[in-house]
Write a protein that holds these residues in place. Structure first.
Motif: not given
Length: 174
Positions: A120-134
């Motif tokens: 999940h952490v890897v995917d969020v770093i890769t794709d972004g989540y919420g206001v966090m961009y990729s």
């Protein structure tokens, strides 16, 4: 002498040919043209085209590497560079950017994120989540796994149970 004359003129002829080829008219990317049926010089990417290095990056994201002290050290270093400004050094979501008014990210120590897999952490770093961009363009795939391992170490350190810790005397040299 007459047999050598054509050979001596050949370099002059080739030099003229090169000059013509380097000074040909070129078309800009979105310039209108009658050469193609759609009227533009921009050509679509052929089906099945793969960007150089894309397969290697995808392979690096498939399986997590073994967690080693070197991987954790790399993760800590990359976390400090890329994540601390928003997430804070301890992963509480209280970084400098948040103190300046940016919306706070969730703490890594919430039950939801503690129970989430490292993927999940890897995917969020890769794709972004919420206001966090990729961060895919900023963080290499191997470093994403290193950051995920370090985040897991942060979570474990905050929620460690003393009874589960090994006896320190067992690990001391004789």
């Amino acid at each position: 002498m007459t047999r050598r004359a054509p050979w001596l003129l050949l370099p002059l002829a080739l030099a003229g040919c090169r000059l013509e080829m380097t000074q040909q008219r070129r078309m800009d990317t979105y310039e209108p043209t009658a050469v193609w049926p759609d009227g533009t010089t921009a050509r679509p990417i052929p089906a099945g085209t793969v960007a150089r290095g894309a397969l290697d990056r995808a392979r690096a994201l498939e399986e997590p590497p073994a967690v080693t002290p070197a991987l954790l050290a790399r993760g800590q270093q990359r976390f400090a560079v890329n994540c601390v400004p928003c997430h804070g050094a301890a992963g509480d979501g209280d970084g400098m950017i948040v103190r300046r008014g940016f919306p706070p990210p969730p703490s890594f120590h919430t039950q939801r994120l503690r129970s989430a897999p490292a993927r999940h952490v890897v995917d969020v770093i890769t794709d972004g989540y919420g206001v966090m961009y990729s961060y895919a363009a900023r963080v290499a795939p191997a470093d994403r796994w290193a950051i995920a391992a370090y985040v897991r170490a942060l979570q474990l350190s905050r929620h460690a149970v003393l009874a589960e810790a090994p006896d320190a005397a067992e690990h001391l040299p004789p």
